[in-house]
Write an enzyme that holds these catalytic residues in place. Structure first.
Site, PDB file in Angstrom:
ATOM      1  N   THR A   1       0.816  -1.218   0.000  1.00  0.00           N
ATOM      2  CA  THR A   1       0.000   0.000   0.000  1.00  0.00           C
ATOM      3  C   THR A   1       0.847   1.265   0.000  1.00  0.00           C
ATOM      4  O   THR A   1       0.503   2.249  -0.656  1.00  0.00           O
ATOM      5  CB  THR A   1      -0.941  -0.005   1.218  1.00  0.00           C
ATOM      6  OG1 THR A   1      -1.828  -1.119   1.125  1.00  0.00           O
ATOM      7  CG2 THR A   1      -1.768   1.277   1.288  1.00  0.00           C
TER       8      THR A   1
ATOM      9  N   SER B   1       0.955  -7.380  -1.297  1.00  0.00           N
ATOM     10  CA  SER B   1       1.551  -8.443  -0.475  1.00  0.00           C
ATOM     11  C   SER B   1       0.726  -9.726  -0.458  1.00  0.00           C
ATOM     12  O   SER B   1       1.223 -10.773  -0.059  1.00  0.00           O
ATOM     13  CB  SER B   1       1.802  -7.965   0.960  1.00  0.00           C
ATOM     14  OG  SER B   1       0.600  -7.829   1.685  1.00  0.00           O
TER      15      SER B   1
ATOM     16  N   THR C   1       1.030  -4.730   4.103  1.00  0.00           N
ATOM     17  CA  THR C   1       0.738  -5.126   5.483  1.00  0.00           C
ATOM     18  C   THR C   1       0.070  -6.491   5.600  1.00  0.00           C
ATOM     19  O   THR C   1       0.187  -7.156   6.626  1.00  0.00           O
ATOM     20  CB  THR C   1      -0.175  -4.078   6.152  1.00  0.00           C
ATOM     21  OG1 THR C   1      -1.377  -3.935   5.388  1.00  0.00           O
ATOM     22  CG2 THR C   1       0.529  -2.738   6.251  1.00  0.00           C
ATOM     23  N   ASP C   2      -0.637  -6.939   4.548  1.00  0.00           N
ATOM     24  CA  ASP C   2      -1.456  -8.144   4.688  1.00  0.00           C
ATOM     25  C   ASP C   2      -0.637  -9.387   5.018  1.00  0.00           C
ATOM     26  O   ASP C   2      -1.103 -10.257   5.765  1.00  0.00           O
ATOM     27  CB  ASP C   2      -2.283  -8.378   3.423  1.00  0.00           C
ATOM     28  CG  ASP C   2      -3.428  -7.393   3.285  1.00  0.00           C
ATOM     29  OD1 ASP C   2      -3.728  -6.702   4.276  1.00  0.00           O
ATOM     30  OD2 ASP C   2      -4.013  -7.303   2.191  1.00  0.00           O
TER      31      ASP C   2
END
Length: 335
Positions: free
Chosen positions: A16, A58, A91-92
């Site tokens: 992101t 990700s 972040t995932d």
């Protein structure tokens, strides 16, 4: 005398923080040079050298990308002098990548800090700048290891779990205290929470991706585990109920999993509960699981357990169970 600025390698993997809006939604677009161009306040404090690793959402990060990242970091630290490394990442799956790098990079000599953001860096409300500031401060700290820096928190790479999908405080340190915090007083490290690293730096990037994570639900059929075995899976992580509960009446999961462990398939249990972990010695079902060769992964996070099982199975000539329960970087607490 003017203090020499710390040399920080900025590795960019997309996510992101590097996204721009497109016709089909946000997608990674900023490369490392473009990202660096936004960091004027940080370039005055650190000597930052950008390097592109990937440009991926990700959710598309795969085990082979972990290997590529680990090898890149190994090569950079073996051939150049860096005071620290910052890796920007979506972040995932950041928790999985941080845990795996903690296993693959043995005794890293410098801090390796993963960070990202919940809003793109070019968004006026982005949290990316603050996360990068925290990451660079940690990378310049001289304290080696793999960490996640997010929303003023420094978390061990093996304990970082994304618990919120949109709030800025997206990550928590699960079953371990924070490694540090950032406030108006600067970077404050909790040295007791950070494992001491000593020994020669080495790379152990082999893995076996045939590991499956199963969340137990009431009514789940034992046949699922036989299907996994037939598909060639060599490790299974099960998210049990509570402290380690799993069905053994009507649909006998314990017996089925015991048949798999007898065939050499590694099965480890974590808890569906985010905190406290599993203890298979408490209830009847847990004790039956232990008798059937199922390992209790205690307070490991699911991310840490899955990646560690993959890594352990990839280390030829090693006893997998012994390696799984040997702490690498704080992923499991002593019994």
């Amino acid at each position: 005398m003017k203090r020499e600025k710390k040399r920080i390698l900025l590795l960019c993997a997309g996510g992101t923080i590097a996204c721009r809006p497109g016709d089909d939604g946000l997608r990674p677009a900023l490369d490392s040079q473009e990202l660096l161009s936004h960091l004027n306040s940080m370039t005055s404090t650190y000597d930052i050298y950008p390097l592109d690793l990937f440009s991926l959402d990700s959710s598309n990060i795969q085990p082979e990308h972990w290997q590529t990242a680990a090898r890149c970091i190994w090569e950079e630290l073996s051939s150049h002098t860096w005071d620290g490394i910052v890796l920007t990442h979506g972040t995932d799956t950041m928790g999985y990548t941080a845990a795996m790098l903690s296993y693959m990079l043995v005794n890293p000599p410098v801090p390796i800090v993963l960070t990202g953001s919940q809003l793109p860096l070019e968004n006026a409300l982005t949290d990316g700048y603050e996360n990068l500031r925290c990451a660079f401060a940690m990378a310049a700290s001289g304290v080696p290891g793999v960490f996640v820096a997010f929303q003023h928190r420094i978390i061990l790479g093996t304990r970082a779990v994304k618990t919120r999908s949109s709030r800025f405080d997206a990550f928590e340190s699960v079953n371990a205290p924070l490694a540090g915090t950032v406030s108006a007083a600067g970077l404050s490290l909790n040295r007791e929470a950070i494992p001491v690293i000593s020994g020669e730096f080495s790379l152990r990037a082999n893995l076996n991706e045939k590991v499956f994570l199963v969340k137990l639900t009431p009514g789940i059929h034992p046949e699922i585990f036989h299907w996994l075995a037939q598909a060639g899976y060599q490790g299974i992580i099960i998210e049990t109920f509570g402290a380690g509960g799993m069905a053994f009446l009507r649909r006998n999961l314990v017996e089925c999993l015991g048949e798999l462990t007898a065939r050499g398939i590694c099965v480890a249990a974590v808890s569906q509960c985010l905190y406290d972990g599993s203890d298979l010695s408490v209830y009847e079902s847990g004790r039956m699981a232990l008798q059937n060769g199922i390992w209790g992964a205690r307070d490991m996070t699911a991310e840490a357990a899955v990646t560690k099982m993959m890594w352990c199975l990839g280390q030829e000539g090693e006893d997998v169970r012994s390696l799984f329960f040997t702490p690498r970087f704080g992923e499991i607490s002593p019994e």
